[in-house]
Motif scaffolding. Sequence first.
Motif, short mmCIF file in Angstrom:
data_model
loop_
_atom_site.label_atom_id
_atom_site.label_comp_id
_atom_site.label_asym_id
_atom_site.label_seq_id
_atom_site.Cartn_x
_atom_site.Cartn_y
_atom_site.Cartn_z
N ALA A 1 69.18 45.16 48.67
CA ALA A 1 68.33 46.07 49.45
C ALA A 1 68.29 47.45 48.82
N ALA A 2 69.43 47.94 48.37
CA ALA A 2 69.47 49.25 47.72
C ALA A 2 68.69 49.25 46.41
N ALA A 3 68.86 48.20 45.63
CA ALA A 3 68.12 48.10 44.36
C ALA A 3 66.62 48.02 44.60
N LEU A 4 66.22 47.29 45.64
CA LEU A 4 64.80 47.18 45.97
C LEU A 4 64.23 48.53 46.39
N ALA A 5 64.99 49.28 47.19
CA ALA A 5 64.53 50.59 47.63
C ALA A 5 64.35 51.53 46.44
N VAL A 6 65.31 51.51 45.51
CA VAL A 6 65.21 52.35 44.32
C VAL A 6 64.01 51.94 43.47
N THR A 7 63.80 50.64 43.34
CA THR A 7 62.66 50.14 42.55
C THR A 7 61.33 50.59 43.14
N LEU A 8 61.21 50.53 44.47
CA LEU A 8 59.98 50.97 45.13
C LEU A 8 59.71 52.44 44.86
N VAL A 9 60.74 53.24 44.93
CA VAL A 9 60.57 54.68 44.67
C VAL A 9 60.11 54.89 43.22
N ILE A 10 60.72 54.18 42.30
CA ILE A 10 60.41 54.37 40.87
C ILE A 10 58.96 53.98 40.58
N VAL A 11 58.53 52.79 41.06
CA VAL A 11 57.17 52.33 40.73
C VAL A 11 56.12 53.20 41.41
N LEU A 12 56.42 53.73 42.59
CA LEU A 12 55.46 54.59 43.27
C LEU A 12 55.38 55.97 42.61
N VAL A 13 56.53 56.51 42.23
CA VAL A 13 56.54 57.82 41.57
C VAL A 13 55.84 57.74 40.22
N GLN A 14 56.08 56.65 39.47
CA GLN A 14 55.46 56.48 38.17
C GLN A 14 54.02 55.97 38.27
N ARG A 15 53.59 55.66 39.48
CA ARG A 15 52.24 55.14 39.73
C ARG A 15 51.98 53.84 38.98
N ARG A 16 53.03 53.03 38.89
CA ARG A 16 52.88 51.69 38.30
C ARG A 16 52.19 50.75 39.29
N LEU A 17 52.44 50.98 40.58
CA LEU A 17 51.82 50.20 41.63
C LEU A 17 51.39 51.13 42.75
N SER A 18 50.34 50.74 43.44
CA SER A 18 49.96 51.44 44.66
C SER A 18 50.72 50.83 45.83
N ILE A 19 50.64 51.46 46.99
CA ILE A 19 51.30 50.91 48.17
C ILE A 19 50.74 49.52 48.49
N ARG A 20 49.44 49.36 48.31
CA ARG A 20 48.84 48.04 48.52
C ARG A 20 49.40 47.03 47.53
N GLY A 21 49.57 47.46 46.29
CA GLY A 21 50.14 46.56 45.29
C GLY A 21 51.56 46.16 45.63
N VAL A 22 52.35 47.10 46.14
CA VAL A 22 53.72 46.80 46.56
C VAL A 22 53.73 45.77 47.68
N LEU A 23 52.86 45.96 48.67
CA LEU A 23 52.80 45.02 49.79
C LEU A 23 52.34 43.63 49.33
N ASP A 24 51.36 43.60 48.42
CA ASP A 24 50.91 42.30 47.89
C ASP A 24 52.04 41.59 47.15
N ALA A 25 52.79 42.36 46.33
CA ALA A 25 53.91 41.77 45.60
C ALA A 25 54.98 41.26 46.56
N ALA A 26 55.23 42.01 47.64
CA ALA A 26 56.23 41.59 48.63
C ALA A 26 55.82 40.28 49.28
N LEU A 27 54.55 40.16 49.64
CA LEU A 27 54.08 38.92 50.27
C LEU A 27 54.15 37.75 49.31
N GLU A 28 53.80 37.98 48.04
CA GLU A 28 53.90 36.91 47.05
C GLU A 28 55.34 36.47 46.85
N GLY A 29 56.27 37.44 46.84
CA GLY A 29 57.67 37.08 46.69
C GLY A 29 58.19 36.28 47.87
#
Length: 334
Positions: free
Chosen positions: A212-240
């Motif tokens: 859970a901690a690693a996932l939270a850190v990953t979300l912060v990193i990808v959002l700050v770096q603009r690798r994924l949008s919030i919609r992209g994060v949610l889509d990836a979560a549902l696929e996982g």
Amino acid sequence: MDEGARADLERAPGWVRAEPRAGSYLNVLTTGTSMKPVTDRYRVPRTQLGAIMKMTAAPIAVLVPVSTWALFFSGLFEAQGVTVGGPGFGAYLQAIPFIFVGWAALAVALLMSIGWLSKLGVIKRDAIRAERDGDVFPLGTTDDERRAEGAALLAELKADDPDGSTVQRVATALATSADTGRKPQPWGFLIAMAVLVGVTIATNANVVAGTAAALAVTLVIVLVQRRLSIRGVLDAALEGIESMLFVMILTVLAFMVQEMNITLQLAEFVIQVTEPVLTPALLPAIVFAVCGIYAYATGSFWDLAAVITPVVLPLALALRADPILARISPVSSG
């Protein structure tokens, strides 16, 4: 292509995998995703990459005690009263040298990667075709599957190149990651893995908290770096969640069957029936054979481990067999 470069490239999947992961699923996902663009470009067939991944996923997770496998089986040990120095983790550590199938699989993967073990069967056939035509996909791969992998269709390339000299073009087109213009930054992944390991250790081997901690850190990193949008994060979560739903349901059902067997006193029945004919020396071999056939036929092992442990360990104790050796037989077979 230079033979030295090819040897280094074929060796890479094995070396990338040979580091502690949270489990075999994460191992396969991270290595497959990161290595396919490289191996495709240098015409290493997907079957060879898959074989190396298969021979190093579960063995690494089982032999390296910093994994979900180790914690899972340690819990099963401890639940049945098999401990060394207090917790079941000590019993698991003592069993690691006897997981001979895991050690053998790693040895074969290493020999295949460095070229000391000749390619055989399907891998040899696909390697010849990949070198000749640049097509790294297995025979029978459909056009839709190729498009899903981001690969240009071989037929389309040949239509544009009637003389058949498509090797380099196909090898380049088969890179499975589109060029986004972004410079690769491995630090995000490394930071997330460090958080995973650190939090897991700090919380007394609580893998859920570490993940859970690693996932939270990953979300912060990808959002700050603009690798994924919030919609992209949610889509990836549902696929996982979708990809793991079958495993979760299977595991829950396995523990339901375990509780039913305990209530029905299945272990006592098996002991009564088999004790007159079984010997301590035969028990690990029989358990290994039965579990190996099941794992090969179904492609699943976690459910079997949960169901068979409450039967094997009491039987080993009744036969005065080494309970650690008897319990580690299913681990080797998986």
